[in-house]
Design an enzyme around this catalytic site. Structure first.
Site, PDB file in Angstrom:
ATOM      1  N   LYS A 131       0.887  -1.174   0.000  1.00 25.68           N
ATOM      2  CA  LYS A 131       0.000   0.000   0.000  1.00 25.68           C
ATOM      3  C   LYS A 131       0.921   1.218   0.000  1.00 25.68           C
ATOM      4  O   LYS A 131       0.881   2.076   0.889  1.00 25.68           O
ATOM      5  CB  LYS A 131      -0.911  -0.068   1.236  1.00 25.68           C
TER       6      LYS A 131
ATOM      7  N   ASP B 188      -6.386 -15.963   2.473  1.00 25.87           N
ATOM      8  CA  ASP B 188      -7.774 -16.432   2.592  1.00 25.87           C
ATOM      9  C   ASP B 188      -8.568 -16.012   1.346  1.00 25.87           C
ATOM     10  O   ASP B 188      -9.376 -16.782   0.826  1.00 25.87           O
ATOM     11  CB  ASP B 188      -8.463 -15.861   3.839  1.00 25.87           C
TER      12      ASP B 188
HETATM   13 MN    MN Z   1      -5.075 -16.137   8.233  1.00 25.45          MN
END
Ligand code: MN
Ligand code: IPM
Length: 360
Positions: free
Chosen positions: A192, A253
């Site tokens: 970022k 994830d």
């Molecule tokens: Mn994790």
């Protein structure tokens, strides 16, 4: 080959998936005549309840002496009271272990096996997806100074400090470049840098290493918000994704969606002298004791351990067995379109164990 492996079953579905993984490792050890010894140590909730510590000194000592650690999963909703039980959550034990053992390099491969129909991504975009996330694991916002205090207006205030040194970025950067060299020679640094000072340092250091030592590897940059979109829209474009601790947690994830199930994802955490292998999925407390959890993330983590030991033939046979279980649809419900036809954790483990016995 003689290896001393520390086993941490952990919480939730951890013990169930570890049981299947040990079955698989035992069949490998028998077929290839290795000498793997397993030492079970206390971890997670059991350790908190017995010793009042999620990562006791004795466990740490065993881990430091080991050739590798196999971990099931850590976390229990019973300990979600961070404010009142500071440092006492099972997750605190895992973070302490990573830090004390110096496991700075977390490797999370994302592969779509194109066998299972569970991915929400369009079929034509799925073919040949094979990228890997290199996540820094012992620095950044996870380990910076943190605190809570009452300010002059009598409000509660909290802070978490994100901090990275050049050395911390260099060592994971080199690992990622080495990996890219053995693959399709492309690294995407996710950060970022339009907002964060730490991200600007990451860019500076990684650019320098790339130019001076790895000019053959293509280096590109993406902001985290844009990266997650691009990964889901066009996953085939990625090879090695390099990123910090927090962004790596979120990205892995997110990217797991591509494979169809978080239950499939393995990981390796590597340090200078130690290594740990664990599935990316959490402790999934709702499934605990039900014999329904997918053991493949844990079994594939063990195959990453075999590769780390230099046992490539053994690694390949485990992967072949896992693929075969999916082709034959001997899978837990998370991978099945018709959940009624699914198999139990134990049955998937049995299939893979047997496959190795017959096929090598
Ligand atoms: Mn994790
Ligand atoms: C992971 C997990 C951990 C993390 C938790 C359990 C502390 O989500 O390994 O991805 O945030 O690193």
């Amino acid at each position: 080959m003689k290896k001393n492996i520390v086993v941490m079953e952990g919480d939730g579905i951890g013990p169930e998936v570890i049981k299947q993984t040990l079955k698989v490792l035992n069949s490998i050890q028998n077929r290839f005549d290795h000498d793997f010894s397993y030492k079970k140590v206390l971890s997670g909730v059991k350790s908190i309840e017995k010793l009042g510590d999620p990562m006791p000194k004795k466990t740490l000592k065993e881990c430091l002496k080991s050739d590798a650690i196999l971990l099931g999963s850590i976390g229990d909703p019973k300990y979600d009271h961070y404010n009142t039980r500071r440092g006492m959550r099972p997750e605190d034990g895992l973070l302490k272990l990573r830090k004390e053992m110096g496991l700075y390099c977390n490797i999370r491969p994302i592969i779509n096996y194109s066998i299972i129909d569970k991915s929400p991504i369009k079929k034509e975009k799925l073919k040949g997806i094979n990228f890997v996330i290199y996540r820094e694991l012992t620095g950044g916002i996870y380990f910076g100074k943190k605190g809570v205090y009452i300010n002059e207006r009598n409000e509660k205030v909290a802070y978490d400090h994100c901090i990275y040194s050049t050395k911390e970025i260099e060592r994971i950067g080199k690992k990622a470049f080495e990996a890219a060299r053995m693959r399709r020679k492309k690294i995407t640094l996710v950060d970022k840098a339009n907002v964060l000072e730490t991200s600007r340092l990451w860019r500076e250091v990684i650019k320098r290493i790339g130019l001076s030592c790895y000019p053959d590897v293509k280096l590109e940059f993406l902001y985290i918000d844009h990266a997650i979109m691009k990964i889901l829209l066009n996953p085939i474009k990625f090879d090695v994704i390099l990123t910090d601790n927090m962004f790596g947690d979120i990205l892995s994830d997110g990217a797991s969606v591509i494979t169809g199930s978080l239950g499939l994802l393995p990981s390796a955490s590597i340090g200078k002298n130690n290594s740990l292998f664990e599935p990316v999925h959490g402790s999934y407390p709702e499934a605990k004791g039900k014999n329904i959890a997918n053991p493949l993330g844990s079994i594939l983590s063990a195959s990453m351990m075999l590769e780390h030991f230099g046992l490539n033939k053994e690694k390949k046979i485990v992967e072949k067995a896992v693929k075969s279980s999916m082709e034959e649809k001997i899978c837990t419900s998370d991978l099945m379109t018709n959940e009624k036809c699914s198999y139990t954790t134990e049955e998937v483990g049995d299939y893979i164990e047997k496959y190795i016995k017959i096929h090598c």
